[in-house]
Scaffold this motif. Structure first.
Motif, PDB file in Angstrom:
ATOM      1  N   UNK A 160       0.830  -1.209   0.000  1.00  0.00           N
ATOM      2  CA  UNK A 160       0.000   0.000   0.000  1.00  0.00           C
ATOM      3  C   UNK A 160       0.859   1.251   0.000  1.00  0.00           C
ATOM      4  N   UNK A 161       1.885   1.285   0.865  1.00  0.00           N
ATOM      5  CA  UNK A 161       2.666   2.523   0.980  1.00  0.00           C
ATOM      6  C   UNK A 161       3.721   2.645  -0.114  1.00  0.00           C
ATOM      7  N   UNK A 162       4.376   1.525  -0.478  1.00  0.00           N
ATOM      8  CA  UNK A 162       5.471   1.613  -1.438  1.00  0.00           C
ATOM      9  C   UNK A 162       4.996   1.569  -2.887  1.00  0.00           C
ATOM     10  N   UNK A 163       3.695   1.306  -3.069  1.00  0.00           N
ATOM     11  CA  UNK A 163       3.105   1.393  -4.406  1.00  0.00           C
ATOM     12  C   UNK A 163       1.968   2.406  -4.414  1.00  0.00           C
ATOM     13  N   UNK A 164       0.952   2.184  -3.579  1.00  0.00           N
ATOM     14  CA  UNK A 164      -0.233   3.029  -3.617  1.00  0.00           C
ATOM     15  C   UNK A 164      -0.048   4.442  -3.114  1.00  0.00           C
ATOM     16  N   UNK A 165       0.887   4.641  -2.192  1.00  0.00           N
ATOM     17  CA  UNK A 165       1.140   5.981  -1.654  1.00  0.00           C
ATOM     18  C   UNK A 165       2.470   6.533  -2.146  1.00  0.00           C
ATOM     19  N   UNK A 166       2.981   5.960  -3.204  1.00  0.00           N
ATOM     20  CA  UNK A 166       4.286   6.324  -3.734  1.00  0.00           C
ATOM     21  C   UNK A 166       4.119   6.954  -5.117  1.00  0.00           C
ATOM     22  N   UNK A 167       4.556   8.186  -5.264  1.00  0.00           N
ATOM     23  CA  UNK A 167       4.406   8.889  -6.531  1.00  0.00           C
ATOM     24  C   UNK A 167       5.092   8.153  -7.677  1.00  0.00           C
ATOM     25  N   UNK A 168       6.214   7.517  -7.384  1.00  0.00           N
ATOM     26  CA  UNK A 168       6.964   6.793  -8.406  1.00  0.00           C
ATOM     27  C   UNK A 168       6.089   5.731  -9.069  1.00  0.00           C
ATOM     28  N   UNK A 169       5.526   4.815  -8.254  1.00  0.00           N
ATOM     29  CA  UNK A 169       4.742   3.719  -8.800  1.00  0.00           C
ATOM     30  C   UNK A 169       3.396   4.190  -9.341  1.00  0.00           C
ATOM     31  N   UNK A 170       2.754   5.122  -8.635  1.00  0.00           N
ATOM     32  CA  UNK A 170       1.443   5.585  -9.078  1.00  0.00           C
ATOM     33  C   UNK A 170       1.532   6.458 -10.326  1.00  0.00           C
TER      34      UNK A 170
END
Length: 491
Positions: free
Chosen positions: A245-255
């Motif tokens: 959730x945090x390292x993908x969903x709350x991460x500008x890089x992945x999102x």
């Protein structure tokens, strides 16, 4: 492997990446750099995200990690599936509905100025640390494979590594990244499959014997139930869900990659296929790790002190030249597929969140001004990554993947608390106090983790310290609440 062969392989690889950047960067502007004009095919984004999510850390650290943790990492990976489901059904619809370029714009609309800047700051901190860890790893491999033989200092290796990334990302931004990540993921997964096959040939194992050898080895245990160990299933499963959730969903890089899709339906298809494929791919990396240790035991090869050195050592010093070439292509592809998008996302977040770029404005004069500023920011973050990598070299004494997740537990925790509070309550907060809460929560989490065995009857925190950090932030926001309910943006 000779240094001349190494430089030939790497040079050819980067010539290909730069050619792609020239094609995708033609007539690029701020909209292209930040959003790829919202025209990316979902299947390309999904495939490219595999490489960006895994990175060189997975390519080297996960196989090396097998000796100490066996296949327990799969417990974290299973947790990822729950996390990605939350991202696809809760976070991504919100981002698309608000038409965000930087996902931290949600915090501005929900809480206010200081919450927005705090969220963006924690992303910058998290991504600088994470990207530096990953680049440190690939620079170490290049040092071993090439620059040590030429007597070149590690600092020069790092600088060359970052300059190469800058060369093919500064023009086209996220549009270039979507295409180069796809290529790099293909190289990385091909490298893993080929190395597994070649090791099985070296050990004279058929496909069935290969599976049996791995499953019957001392490395293949997946599930651990002892509540006091950091490998406990429930700790790792829920830590994996929140890490996703945090390292993908709350991460500008992945999102930022997901937000380049044409619509929310395409973005959700991307997340669904990406998450399922990631389970299989991580199992492949763990199988590779078991094979590397089995091979070393069979051949009487001494295991290096640092587990991260096992795969590079075997590939470059003990396997044949073909394996060495495949390994180099794989590690370079894995590392750069993560680091290049990180540099682009850092530039995007700083320009949009702190310099107030308005990508909806497209006057020629504004575009020229933004392009110049964006270039300066891009160079600035490249220099910052260099400095952090050099610091990390002096202090690192553990597997890099462990260091990445440990750091994430402290730097992403405040983001987790902010978004959870915003999405699941109607409460408004005193915005000026949010930065204080978000500074105190990682400090309190660290102190609790350090003394948990005395305070919690022998309990030791693992990666689930991220959840605790988010919960402390949530409680701190409750203490800052105003009396009236919020009419702000929610799901």
């Amino acid at each position: 492997m000779s240094p001349s062969l190494v430089i030939t392989v790497i040079s050819g690889y980067f010539i290909l990446l730069i050619a792609i950047s020239l094609l995708t960067g033609r007539k690029s502007d701020s909209k292209t750099f930040f959003t790829a004009n919202r025209q990316s095919p979902w299947y390309l984004v999904a495939f490219g995200m595999i490489g960006a999510s895994l990175s060189g850390v997975t390519f080297i650290s996960v196989p090396g990690w097998v000796a100490g943790t066996q296949f327990s990492y799969m417990q974290v990976v299973f947790g990822y599936l729950l996390g990605y489901f939350v991202i696809a059904t809760v976070l991504m619809p919100l981002y698309y509905r608000l038409n965000l370029v930087s996902i931290y714009g949600y915090l501005d609309q929900r809480f206010g100025f200081w919450s927005y800047k705090t969220g963006a700051f924690y992303f910058l901190l998290s991504r600088v640390v994470g990207a530096s860890f990953r680049l440190f790893l690939v620079a170490g491999v290049l040092q071993l494979a090439l620059f040590d033989a030429w007597g070149i200092d590690f600092a020069v290796t790092v600088m060359v590594t970052i300059v190469l990334i800058w060369l093919y990302t500064f023009r086209g931004g996220i549009k270039t990244i979507v295409w180069t990540d796809t290529l790099q993921t293909l190289f990385m997964l091909s490298a893993v499959g080929i190395v597994i096959y070649l090791i099985s040939q070296e050990l004279s194992l058929s496909a069935v014997e290969l599976t049996t050898t791995i499953s019957e080895s001392k490395y293949s245990k997946i599930f651990f139930w002892d509540w006091q160990t950091s490998k406990n299933f429930f700790k790792q499963f829920f830590a994996g869900a929140f890490i996703a959730i945090v390292m993908t969903g709350l991460d500008q890089d992945m999102m930022q990659k997901n937000l380049t899709c044409k619509n929310i339906g395409d973005a959700q298809k991307n997340m669904f296929w990406f998450s399922l494929t990631l389970v299989v791919v991580n199992l492949m990396f763990l199988a590779l790790g078991a094979l590397l240790y089995i091979y070393a035991d069979t051949k009487g090869i001494a295991i290096p002190v640092r587990s991260d050195d096992l795969f590079p050592m075997l590939a470059l010093e003990h396997f044949n030249i073909f394996v060495g070439i495949i390994f180099l292509l794989g590690i370079v592809a894995a590392a750069y597929s993560s680091a290049d998008s990180a540099l682009t996302a850092l530039t995007t977040s700083f320009c949009v969140d702190f310099l107030n770029f308005n990508t909806l404005e497209d006057t020629l004069e504004l575009q020229k001004k933004q392009k110049k500023t964006r270039l300066i920011v891009h160079v600035g973050f490249s220099a910052l990554l260099f400095l952090v990598i050099m610091v990390f070299k002096e202090i690192n004494d553990e597997a890099v993947i462990s260091a990445v997740f440990t750091a994430a537990g402290y730097t992403y925790g405040p983001l987790l608390g902010l978004y959870a509070f915003g999405l699941f309550t109607n409460l408004q907060v005193r915005d000026y106090g949010v930065p204080i809460v978000c500074v105190l929560s990682p400090v309190l989490s660290y102190l609790l983790s350090k003394h948990s065995e005395e305070l919690l009857f022998g309990y030791r925190f693992g990666f689930e310290i991220l959840i605790v950090n988010g919960a402390i932030t949530f409680i701190g926001l409750l203490l800052l609440q105003k009396n009236q309910s919020s009419g702000s943006v929610r799901m």
